[in-house]
Scaffold this motif. Structure first.
Motif, PDB file in Angstrom:
ATOM      1  N   ALA A 190      -0.276  -2.985   5.810  1.00 21.18           N
ATOM      2  CA  ALA A 190      -1.277  -2.082   6.383  1.00 21.18           C
ATOM      3  C   ALA A 190      -1.011  -0.659   5.910  1.00 21.18           C
ATOM      4  N   LEU A 191      -2.077   0.024   5.570  1.00 21.34           N
ATOM      5  CA  LEU A 191      -1.953   1.416   5.131  1.00 21.34           C
ATOM      6  C   LEU A 191      -1.943   2.329   6.353  1.00 21.34           C
ATOM      7  N   ASP A 192      -0.846   3.035   6.548  1.00 22.34           N
ATOM      8  CA  ASP A 192      -0.721   3.967   7.666  1.00 22.34           C
ATOM      9  C   ASP A 192      -1.355   5.295   7.253  1.00 22.34           C
ATOM     10  N   VAL A 193      -2.643   5.419   7.548  1.00 23.03           N
ATOM     11  CA  VAL A 193      -3.397   6.605   7.122  1.00 23.03           C
ATOM     12  C   VAL A 193      -2.839   7.873   7.773  1.00 23.03           C
ATOM     13  N   GLY A 194      -2.489   7.780   9.042  1.00 21.60           N
ATOM     14  CA  GLY A 194      -1.970   8.943   9.750  1.00 21.60           C
ATOM     15  C   GLY A 194      -0.681   9.459   9.148  1.00 21.60           C
ATOM     16  N   ALA A 195       0.230   8.544   8.810  1.00 19.36           N
ATOM     17  CA  ALA A 195       1.512   8.946   8.224  1.00 19.36           C
ATOM     18  C   ALA A 195       1.316   9.573   6.851  1.00 19.36           C
TER      19      ALA A 195
ATOM     20  N   TRP B 190       0.829  -1.200   0.000  1.00 17.62           N
ATOM     21  CA  TRP B 190       0.000   0.000   0.000  1.00 17.62           C
ATOM     22  C   TRP B 190       0.867   1.255   0.000  1.00 17.62           C
ATOM     23  N   GLU B 191       1.903   1.230   0.829  1.00 17.21           N
ATOM     24  CA  GLU B 191       2.745   2.415   0.973  1.00 17.21           C
ATOM     25  C   GLU B 191       3.368   2.817  -0.356  1.00 17.21           C
TER      26      GLU B 191
END
Length: 241
Positions: free
Chosen positions: A137-142, A45-46
């Motif tokens: 996992a997609l780190d939405v916050g980052a 994802w990243e």
């Protein structure tokens, strides 16, 4: 100031600015969706989201700011309404400040859309072709923090382009400035002098050198707010030419 800003927002509803706000980040979403459908294997994802954010900061943001500021200025230049507006019992600086706030607000919404629309496009691609479902996992916050930094680094760019668009009645100077600035930002990405180029500051946020990234935030963000205040003060003291 609130009343002036509300009038500015009402003008936006009748312009092409809202269409631009959807189309520009939407093009990134289309590109990533098609790229994902052409892939043979799953990727993180990243990687996908950083690619989209990079396209936004590198090219689409500078060109969107150029087009948006031209549209914002043309709403007054086109019908020759500056004389009427400047005759109103409202401090002149508020008229230009409302333009600046509305422009920054739209750019902020476009920056958010540049995250949401590509994510939605990748989700669609994953449903159409399960073999390429993004991994990890997609780190939405980052990602949101990164896009916020890109937006902050672009404030100086907005200040320069908005000043040119409002200063001159013809849209040619502003468009020429934006196209020329984006061209040099693209062809001279690694140049040391690029740290001082407003059109390159958003993408410099991704620089591997922490000092270069921090300089982009400082000059683009803090310097941008100062430049915006100076531009508003200058415009309020003279007529467009």
């Amino acid at each position: 100031m609130t009343a002036v800003l509300m009038v500015e927002l009402l003008k936006l509803r009748r312009s092409l600015a809202l269409l631009l706000a959807v189309v520009a980040p939407g093009l990134i979403a289309v590109f990533l969706t098609l790229s994902a459908l052409r892939a043979d294997d799953a990727r993180p994802w990243e990687m996908w989201m950083m690619q989209g954010a990079g396209i936004w900061a590198f090219f689409m943001l500078p060109m969107s700011v150029t087009a948006l500021t031209a549209l914002m200025a043309h709403m007054e230049h086109g019908p020759q309404s500056w004389s009427h507006l400047r005759a109103l019992p409202v401090p002149r600086w508020r008229l230009y400040a409302a333009k600046a706030v509305a422009t920054l607000g739209l750019i902020a919404l476009m920056s958010a859309a540049a995250l949401i629309l590509p994510w939605a496009g990748l989700e669609l691609a994953a449903r159409l072709k399960p073999a390429i479902v993004p991994t990890g996992a997609l780190d939405v916050g980052a990602m949101a923090l990164m896009m916020a930094k890109v937006f902050a680094a672009g404030v100086l760019l907005v200040a320069v382009q908005l000043w040119a668009a409002l200063r001159f009645q013809s849209f040619v100077p502003g468009l020429t400035l934006g196209i020329g600035g984006t061209f040099f930002a693209v062809v001279a990405t690694s140049a040391k002098e690029g740290v001082f180029l407003p059109w390159q500051m958003p993408v410099n946020v991704f620089a591997s050198d922490p000092a270069r990234a921090q300089l982009a935030l400082t000059l683009g963000g803090v310097g941008g707010l100062v430049a915006l205040a100076l531009a508003i003060a200058h415009l309020a003291r003279r007529d467009p030419a």
